[in-house]
Scaffold this motif. Structure first.
Motif, PDB file in Angstrom:
ATOM      1  N   ASN A  97       2.791  89.240   2.091  1.00 44.47           N
ATOM      2  CA  ASN A  97       1.505  89.692   1.557  1.00 44.47           C
ATOM      3  C   ASN A  97       0.357  89.160   2.410  1.00 44.47           C
ATOM      4  O   ASN A  97      -0.684  89.817   2.554  1.00 44.47           O
ATOM      5  CB  ASN A  97       1.350  89.232   0.112  1.00 44.47           C
ATOM      6  CG  ASN A  97       0.467  90.175  -0.693  1.00 44.47           C
ATOM      7  OD1 ASN A  97       0.152  91.292  -0.257  1.00 44.47           O
ATOM      8  ND2 ASN A  97       0.069  89.747  -1.870  1.00 44.47           N
ATOM      9  N   GLY A  98       0.531  87.969   2.986  1.00 47.77           N
ATOM     10  CA  GLY A  98      -0.481  87.451   3.907  1.00 47.77           C
ATOM     11  C   GLY A  98      -0.648  88.359   5.110  1.00 47.77           C
ATOM     12  O   GLY A  98      -1.763  88.581   5.602  1.00 47.77           O
ATOM     13  N   ILE A  99       0.465  88.925   5.601  1.00 47.02           N
ATOM     14  CA  ILE A  99       0.398  89.873   6.716  1.00 47.02           C
ATOM     15  C   ILE A  99      -0.349  91.133   6.300  1.00 47.02           C
ATOM     16  O   ILE A  99      -1.184  91.662   7.046  1.00 47.02           O
ATOM     17  CB  ILE A  99       1.819  90.221   7.196  1.00 47.02           C
ATOM     18  CG1 ILE A  99       2.489  88.987   7.795  1.00 47.02           C
ATOM     19  CG2 ILE A  99       1.782  91.357   8.220  1.00 47.02           C
ATOM     20  CD1 ILE A  99       3.917  89.215   8.222  1.00 47.02           C
ATOM     21  N   HIS A 328       2.512  92.680  17.456  1.00 49.76           N
ATOM     22  CA  HIS A 328       3.747  92.384  18.179  1.00 49.76           C
ATOM     23  C   HIS A 328       4.777  91.746  17.251  1.00 49.76           C
ATOM     24  O   HIS A 328       5.975  92.076  17.308  1.00 49.76           O
ATOM     25  CB  HIS A 328       3.455  91.456  19.355  1.00 49.76           C
ATOM     26  CG  HIS A 328       4.672  91.029  20.102  1.00 49.76           C
ATOM     27  ND1 HIS A 328       5.389  91.882  20.910  1.00 49.76           N
ATOM     28  CD2 HIS A 328       5.324  89.825  20.151  1.00 49.76           C
ATOM     29  CE1 HIS A 328       6.414  91.246  21.437  1.00 49.76           C
ATOM     30  NE2 HIS A 328       6.401  89.990  20.996  1.00 49.76           N
ATOM     31  N   ALA A 329       4.310  90.848  16.381  1.00 47.85           N
ATOM     32  CA  ALA A 329       5.232  90.186  15.451  1.00 47.85           C
ATOM     33  C   ALA A 329       5.831  91.181  14.464  1.00 47.85           C
ATOM     34  O   ALA A 329       7.027  91.095  14.123  1.00 47.85           O
ATOM     35  CB  ALA A 329       4.499  89.076  14.702  1.00 47.85           C
ATOM     36  N   ILE A 330       5.014  92.130  14.003  1.00 47.00           N
ATOM     37  CA  ILE A 330       5.505  93.134  13.045  1.00 47.00           C
ATOM     38  C   ILE A 330       6.645  93.949  13.641  1.00 47.00           C
ATOM     39  O   ILE A 330       7.612  94.304  12.957  1.00 47.00           O
ATOM     40  CB  ILE A 330       4.357  94.048  12.594  1.00 47.00           C
ATOM     41  CG1 ILE A 330       3.373  93.270  11.716  1.00 47.00           C
ATOM     42  CG2 ILE A 330       4.877  95.268  11.831  1.00 47.00           C
ATOM     43  CD1 ILE A 330       2.124  94.041  11.361  1.00 47.00           C
ATOM     44  N   THR A 335      10.085  92.223  11.413  1.00 49.43           N
ATOM     45  CA  THR A 335      11.084  93.224  11.041  1.00 49.43           C
ATOM     46  C   THR A 335      12.444  92.564  10.822  1.00 49.43           C
ATOM     47  O   THR A 335      13.151  92.871   9.845  1.00 49.43           O
ATOM     48  CB  THR A 335      11.196  94.305  12.136  1.00 49.43           C
ATOM     49  OG1 THR A 335       9.931  94.948  12.283  1.00 49.43           O
ATOM     50  CG2 THR A 335      12.241  95.342  11.757  1.00 49.43           C
ATOM     51  N   LEU A 336      12.820  91.651  11.703  1.00 50.86           N
ATOM     52  CA  LEU A 336      14.107  90.966  11.563  1.00 50.86           C
ATOM     53  C   LEU A 336      14.148  90.110  10.298  1.00 50.86           C
ATOM     54  O   LEU A 336      15.158  90.085   9.590  1.00 50.86           O
ATOM     55  CB  LEU A 336      14.365  90.093  12.793  1.00 50.86           C
ATOM     56  CG  LEU A 336      14.655  90.835  14.100  1.00 50.86           C
ATOM     57  CD1 LEU A 336      14.716  89.848  15.266  1.00 50.86           C
ATOM     58  CD2 LEU A 336      15.957  91.616  14.006  1.00 50.86           C
TER      59      LEU A 336
END
Length: 366
Positions: A97-99, A328-330, A335-336
């Protein structure tokens, strides 16, 4: 049971649809295009994580009626391991949720409120969502029922005017490099499809359990269809430059020009994003507070809503130093981790529950 209110199967479906689709429309076309190119509209069809998430949620609810993942974990693997696993779910929802809150804030500040501090945008949204969450699951269901027609109307109002300018040649060649690019492009989409495991926390509060299963599967199909349409429209209008925009679907709204009167309708896109982000933040915040209260065996989740809201704002700052690294992290680590927590872990719990019940059944027959 902590929550006494009830929602209808249709409200459950609307809630899950709005908690998944609008945020996926925001950035997935650009990320998907990097891998799938002209086949990005095919990628949503490879929604295997959504199939697994929905199936596992429904089966666990059938095996343990009235219990969500946090509660069922203790019944499946015992109290000690169940407590560890049960703690992971609300904690991860807080992180995820922070993302979402950070994505919302970055979009609003970057595209519209250029001089507004990010913390003001994110903090005000979290405060409003916390107030809604304190109202209970019934309030969230009614909000979804109210917002879905508005979302669909705005979505169509963006797509219909640009239909004459769409070029079918932009989608050619179809699978020119085989099936692999579209599957690789679906990797980041699994993030959103896996989030459908969230229905596990709302199934105990559905008034008509018989229709809940149908409503969830219809919602899943509608999410896939909406992403196919949005990706296809983006590709047919922008073609090879789809991947060069941070928010490709926003360009579609800016492209609209009806009689030189209705132009630059990006405010419609912002309305879609705000409606969707509001519902998603509310749903995830509710699950976080509910799961934490159940994990600690509290009689009410509402005292946790505001403190967790403060943590949520802090998490939205901590998740990434800037939007580029967040994007990039998403497409990589997030995702992983989502696949691990929302698909693999629930699937393992389901398999263990099946084995446990079969062993118990054999012991009973003896």
């Amino acid at each position: 049971m902590i929550e006494k209110a009830r929602i209808s199967p249709s409200q459950l479906g609307m809630m899950m649809y709005l908690a998944t689709t609008p945020t996926a429309i925001l950035s997935t076309p650009a990320i998907t295009y990097i891998f799938a190119k002209e086949d990005l509209w095919i990628s949503p069809f490879w929604a295997f994580s959504g199939v697994i998430a929905v199936y596992v949620a429904l089966q666990l609810h059938r095996m343990y009626p009235g219990l969500n993942l946090v509660q069922a974990s203790e019944r499946i693997v015992g109290r000690f391991l169940g407590k560890i696993i049960g703690f992971m779910f609300p904690l991860y929802y807080l992180y995820l949720n922070g993302i979402v809150v950070r994505e919302y804030g970055e979009f609003v500040v970057g595209a519209f409120l250029l001089n507004t501090p990010l913390i003001v945008v994110t903090g005000s949204m979290v405060l409003i969502c916390a107030i809604a969450v304190r109202g209970g699951v019934e309030i969230l269901g009614r909000f979804s029922e109210l917002f879905l027609p508005a979302f669909l109307a705005l979505f169509l109002f963006i797509l219909v005017p640009i239909i004459p300018d769409l070029k079918l040649s932009n989608m050619l060649p179809i699978m020119g490099e085989g099936i692999r690019p579209s599957i690789e492009g679906s990797f980041v989409l699994q993030t959103w499809f896996a989030e459908l495991i969230t229905v596990s926390y709302f199934l105990p509060y559905v008034a008509d359990q018989g229709k809940a299963k149908i409503s969830i599967w219809i919602t899943f199909l509608m999410v896939v269809l909406t992403l196919v349409v949005s990706n296809l429209a983006t590709l047919l209008l922008l073609g090879d430059i789809t991947g060069s925009f941070t928010y490709p679907f926003l360009i579609l709204a800016r492209y609209i020009d009806l009689a030189e009167f209705f132009t630059h309708l990006e405010s419609l896109y912002m309305a879609i994003w705000v409606l969707g982000a509001f519902v998603k933040i509310c749903v995830f915040h509710y699950v976080t507070a509910l799961g934490a209260a159940q994990w600690m065996r509290l009689s009410d989740y509402r005292p946790l809503v505001l403190p967790l809201g403060l943590l949520l704002v802090l998490f939205s700052i901590w998740v990434a130093p800037n939007y580029q690294e967040l994007t990039h992290a998403i497409s990589t680590s997030v995702t992983l981790s989502i696949m691990t927590v929302f698909v693999i872990l629930p699937a393992l719990l389901f398999c263990m529950a099946v084995v446990r019940n079969r062993l118990a059944g054999k012991a009973a027959r003896r």
